[in-house]
Design an enzyme around this catalytic site. Structure first.
Site, PDB file in Angstrom:
ATOM      1  N   TYR A 274       1.813  -4.396  -0.644  1.00 16.02           N
ATOM      2  CA  TYR A 274       3.014  -4.703  -1.413  1.00 16.02           C
ATOM      3  C   TYR A 274       2.648  -4.861  -2.890  1.00 16.02           C
ATOM      4  O   TYR A 274       1.842  -5.705  -3.261  1.00 16.02           O
ATOM      5  CB  TYR A 274       3.677  -5.991  -0.921  1.00 16.02           C
ATOM      6  N   ARG A 275       3.244  -4.002  -3.698  1.00 10.40           N
ATOM      7  CA  ARG A 275       3.018  -3.988  -5.145  1.00 10.40           C
ATOM      8  C   ARG A 275       1.525  -3.861  -5.455  1.00 10.40           C
ATOM      9  O   ARG A 275       1.015  -4.426  -6.420  1.00 10.40           O
ATOM     10  CB  ARG A 275       3.591  -5.244  -5.803  1.00 10.40           C
TER      11      ARG A 275
END
Length: 327
Positions: A58-59
């Site tokens: 995530y990110r």
């Protein structure tokens, strides 16, 4: 907030789990910047949300780092932090992805460093790895538990026969078994009810659905969905991604959710979350939000009551659709 046990474990978690896929340090489309992200995590903790889910991918690690920065300012013992491993963290390094011993051990170390933790509460395999024998993956995860780097093990979207194989292998080899399943499940995508949910119920496995709001599709009337930043962006990048939600009677279900929400004086999002909280064996839907206001709405959904006839009214139009979310 209400709390419950995760599956057959003694681990207590909030009935709402905060999803953090869109949280990080820099704003990008529907993804939030540091101030917005921090405000959401802080407010979630204030509201009694003790269950926080993230992932290494995530990110590109920023989600874990942001969560780590925030929870460092709180009582760590009150929180249940979950993260995941499988996806590529370096496309040029084949060992920075998958579920081999090397990949898991190095990515777990990296995740713990970003989170600022010595031990993560729930460590989940993000998908099934066809390239690695499940026994190798399970032995590696078992070692992580014995080293006190991980407390509980979880899995995410896969075929029920794969999950059954993993549970059987753990039992046969005397290894720690998966205690949770994070799968794709919501009022307009219910294919998990055919095999995966009955398996989880039989095995005492907690269920923590991802995309419980169908990427926003059940939070507003059908005709308004593409007007959202996320809906527009996903339509542009991936084509008609939400067809799976509409094709199985989704438009009619969307209208019925809107109708019931209006009758009960709640939002569509609240009613959709409440639907999950009335479904066995769901432990806690993983809710991602883009604002504190949406977070507060989600928490209030714990108090929304649905009758058997309400549930039947929502569910009746559903028709089978192709399986989605395993890849």
């Amino acid at each position: 907030m209400e709390y419950t046990a995760l599956g057959s474990t003694g681990l207590s978690v909030s009935r709402i789990c905060l999803g953090t896929m869109n949280l990080g340090y820099e704003s990008e489309g529907w993804k939030l910047d540091e101030d917005e992200s921090r405000e959401i995590v802080e407010r979630a903790i204030e509201l009694g949300v003790t269950f926080i889910d993230t992932a290494n991918v995530y990110r590109d690690g920023d989600s874990e780092a942001l969560v780590g920065d925030v929870i460092a300012e709180h009582d760590r013992d009150e929180l249940v932090v979950a993260t995941k491993v499988y996806g590529s963290m370096d496309d040029e390094n084949p060992n920075a992805q998958g579920l081999s011993r090397k990949a898991i051990e190095q990515e777990l170390a990296n995740s713990l460093d970003r989170l600022g933790l010595e031990t993560v509460d729930l460590y989940q395999i993000h998908r099934w790895d066809d390239e690695t024998p499940i026994a190798e993956t399970l032995r590696t995860l078992d070692d992580a538990v014995r080293r006190n780097q991980v407390r509980y093990l979880g899995a995410s979207s896969m075929w029920a026969h794969q999950f059954a194989e993993a549970l059987h292998t753990s039992d046969r080899l005397g290894l720690e078994r998966f205690v949770s399943m994070q799968n794709h499940y919501n009022p307009v995508y219910r294919e998990e009810e055919r095999e995966m949910l009955p398996l989880c119920e039989k095995e005492g496995v907690g269920v923590i659905p991802w995309s419980p709001l169908a990427r926003g599709y059940v939070t507003r009337p059908h005709d308004e969905f593409d007007a959202t930043a996320r809906g527009s962006e996903e339509a542009d990048e991936r084509g008609d991604r939400h067809a799976v939600y509409r094709d199985g009677g989704g438009e009619k279900i969307n209208r019925r959710i809107a109708e019931l929400a209006d009758e009960k004086g709640v939002t569509m999002a609240q009613l959709s979350i409440a639907w999950h909280l009335h479904r066995d064996p769901v432990t806690a839907p993983i809710v991602g939000v883009s604002s504190v206001e949406h977070l507060e709405e989600a928490v209030e959904a714990v108090d929304v009551s649905l009758s058997d006839s309400d549930l039947e009214y929502i569910e009746d139009p559903y028709e089978p659709v192709p399986v989605s979310g395993h890849q």
